[in-house]
Scaffold this active site. Structure first.
Site: not given
Lengths: 395, 258
Positions: A89, A111, A377
């Site tokens: 991210k 968010e 990830s």
């Protein structure tokens, strides 16, 4: 076949910017400037330097020997879990915060579902000294407590979204409403390849560093710059978009997108959008969407807060529609088994989201000489409470 | 194009009151009684809300009324069924307002055709972009004599306001301030610079002001800068009060004008 976004912000029939007029000036400002800013040498210099020295890139491409033996194929793990803050991210939040600064914005909103994007946003806001407000579903606040604590420690305000299913969809609604109410000074850092154009394209570009590195690393390890398979989990789809990006136009690479089946695709408790969704509009984008016959968005379910989303990015809807990517779905139970498997075979505790991708490896039909890259990830620290509860190590 | 909206603005110059309510709220079958009672109390135009699960432009009041309406069983086909004989009962201009997704699932052409048959005069879909409307749907809306109303905000540049004015008809919906619906923060009807700027553009469409209008004072202030005002959240709150629908509606409308 074309997999990049067109001038109107569409991937085939998916994408666009279906937003109320209140958001138009902000989204339009971004649309007109994002490519220009991203191409400026001083932007690239700052971005690349932060990716290297702050995020810790390039991330390793690790040959998972014992996992490969088990599945009788060559499995590499792209170690996005080793990034600062523990997931892919942050590639995107570093990029967007630099963009927000150049647009003169002084307040950041975001968010978050699992909290990884919230933490990555709070982190870059702390780094830049910018105010940060993160919207998070009330349900997710409870199931991802460590990340809530991290965001608060980093100085962000965490605002619970109490409408609807109280998860990622509702957190996104609340962030969009905040932006409507604060149109002048605020920038919205969306965490996935969702939302109105140009967000899906912009986030995919920031995440594309994943496949860019893969190409160089595979060249070195395998003597060719591509694998036979790239496997990634998909909620909104940002890590998959980054892992697929440089291979979209390379048909020799099979792209595998793994969705969360929850309790099972037909159970009524699922988040497998490609199977259960049909074309519709969510969060400003025309895409595949889980909805009732009357067009009301339905509540998805997954054990993984990061995959618990009723839509999917428009790029992925297009990859599904054109059959460019193979879509698989993995249940809660299968994902949990994959967590334990990777932990015991390779000494790596993955995030619940990532475990969905791992669980699909055995179904690919990959041959012994095939090269499979799984995009790892995120790491599993945030999910330890769930793991302890589900695995009963003390008994 | 000539429908009841155009006729209304041709006949009445100022102080127009438009009221929004969510179809299916508070009870599933209140739609027609609410319309008739609003007309009886002198409301000029009615916006019938088609509830959506994820209303991005709306504040908590309309979010909640939408959620209850959906739970009560409101759908577009049911709304059309409830409204099928409405023109035998009233000639008040009626606008359907909602989000694009439910309309898309119903089918945009089918939706326009059905709305037109019933005697609906206009449509507001805040998340249908102007460019998509012009490219894909404008011809359809005009064919069925439906006014398409667009929103403008204090941040909308002049060139875009002119484009919206040129492509739409009925009225221009001026969002009073940067906010979702139902904001009563006080800033709502104070941006007189913006109101005067729009008045100075001499648009072809009449202007109505909405968002944050909730009492006699804010209604009056909006009317001073436009042809009239739109009230939604404050009316929904009035409907939730104890007492009969008739009483609540009468008390609320009278409180604005007396």
């Amino acid at each position: 076949m074309k997999f990049t976004v067109d001038d109107y912000g569409f991937y085939g029939k998916f994408g666009g910017a279906y937003i109320p007029e209140m958001l138009y000036p902000n989204v339009e400002e971004l649309r007109q400037n994002y490519l220009k800013i991203m191409q400026e040498p001083d932007f690239q210099e700052e971005f690349q330097s932060l990716l290297k020295d702050y995020v810790g890139r390039p991330t390793p491409l690790y040959f998972a020997k014992r996992l490969s033996e088990k599945y009788n194929t060559k499995i590499y793990l792209k170690r996005e879990d080793l990034n600062h803050t523990g997931a892919h991210k942050i590639n995107n939040t570093v990029g967007q915060i630099l963009l927000a600064k150049r647009l003169g914005k002084t307040r950041i909103i975001a968010e978050t579902g699992a909290g990884q994007h919230g933490v990555a946003t709070a982190t870059v806001c702390a780094l830049m000294g910018i105010e940060c407000v993160v919207y998070m579903g009330e349900v997710d606040i409870k199931r991802q407590a460590p990340n809530v604590a991290r965001m608060k420690m980093l100085g962000a305000s965490v605002v619970p979204a109490t409408s609807g299913s109280k998860t990622l969809k509702d957190a996104t609604n609340e962030a969009i409403r905040d932006w409507i109410n604060n149109p002048e000074n605020t920038y919205y850092i969306i965490g996935s390849v969702v939302g109105p154009h140009p967000y899906p394209d912009m986030v995919a570009r920031f995440q594309s560093v994943i496949s860019e590195e893969m190409m160089a690393q595979l060249q070195e390890k395998e003597g060719r710059d591509y694998p036979d398979y790239v496997v990634a989990c998909v909620g909104g789809g940002s890590n998959a978009a980054g892992a697929f990006y440089h291979y979209l136009d390379r048909p020799e690479v099979k792209l595998v997108a793994v969705e969360a089946a929850g309790l099972g695709v037909d159970s009524g408790e699922s988040a497998a959008t490609s199977v259960l969704g049909k074309e519709g509009i969510i969060h400003g984008s025309r895409t595949l969407l889980m909805q009732t016959e009357d067009g009301q968005v339905t509540e998805p379910y997954s054990i993984s807060a990061g995959l618990d989303y009723p839509g999917v990015g428009p790029l992925h809807a297009h990859l599904f529609d054109t059959k460019r990517a193979i879509f698989e779905s993995v249940t809660d139970e299968e994902a949990l088994q994959a967590v334990l498997e990777l932990t015991r075979l390779e000494g790596i505790i993955p995030a619940l989201e990532t475990a969905h991708a791992l669980a699909a490896v055995g179904r690919l039909g990959a041959k012994p000489d095939d090269v499979v890259v799984v995009n790892l990830s995120g790491r599993g620290d945030k999910d330890l409470a769930t793991y302890l509860e589900r695995f009963h190590f003390d008994e | 194009m000539n429908n009841r909206i155009q006729k209304l603005f041709a006949e009445k110059q100022q102080g127009l009151l438009s009221v929004y309510f969510t179809a299916g709220y508070p009870n599933l079958n209140d739609t027609v009684p609410i319309i008739l009672e609003l007309e009886k109390n002198g409301v000029d135009l009615i916006e019938v809300g088609m509830p959506f699960s994820d209303p991005l432009a709306d504040g908590p009041t309309i979010q909640q009324s939408s959620e209850i309406a959906i739970r009560n069983g409101m759908t577009i086909p049911l709304l059309f069924e409830q409204l099928k004989d409405i023109r035998e009962k009233t000639q008040i201009p009626l606008v359907l307002m909602g989000y694009l997704n439910p309309v898309m699932q119903y089918g945009v052409e089918r939706f326009c055709k059905k709305a037109s048959e019933i005697g609906i005069d206009g449509i507001i879909l805040p998340d249908l972009p102007l460019s998509d409307y012009v490219r894909e749907y404008k011809e359809l809306f005009e064919q069925y004599n439906l006014s398409k109303v667009f929103l403008v905000t204090p941040q909308t540049p002049e060139q875009r306001i002119r484009e919206i004015d040129a492509q739409s008809n009925g009225f221009v919906y001026m969002v009073s301030s940067a906010s979702t619906t139902g904001s009563t923060s006080g800033k709502s009807v104070e941006n007189t610079g913006y109101f005067e700027r729009l008045a100075g553009l001499e648009l072809r469409n009449p202007r109505m002001i909405g968002f944050g209008i909730h009492d006699k004072e804010t209604f009056q202030r909006a009317c001073n800068h436009s042809r009239g005002a739109i009230i939604g959240s404050a009316f929904i709150k009035a409907l939730a009060k104890e007492g009969s629908l008739q009483e609540n509606i009468r008390t609320f409308v009278q409180s604005l004008r007396n």
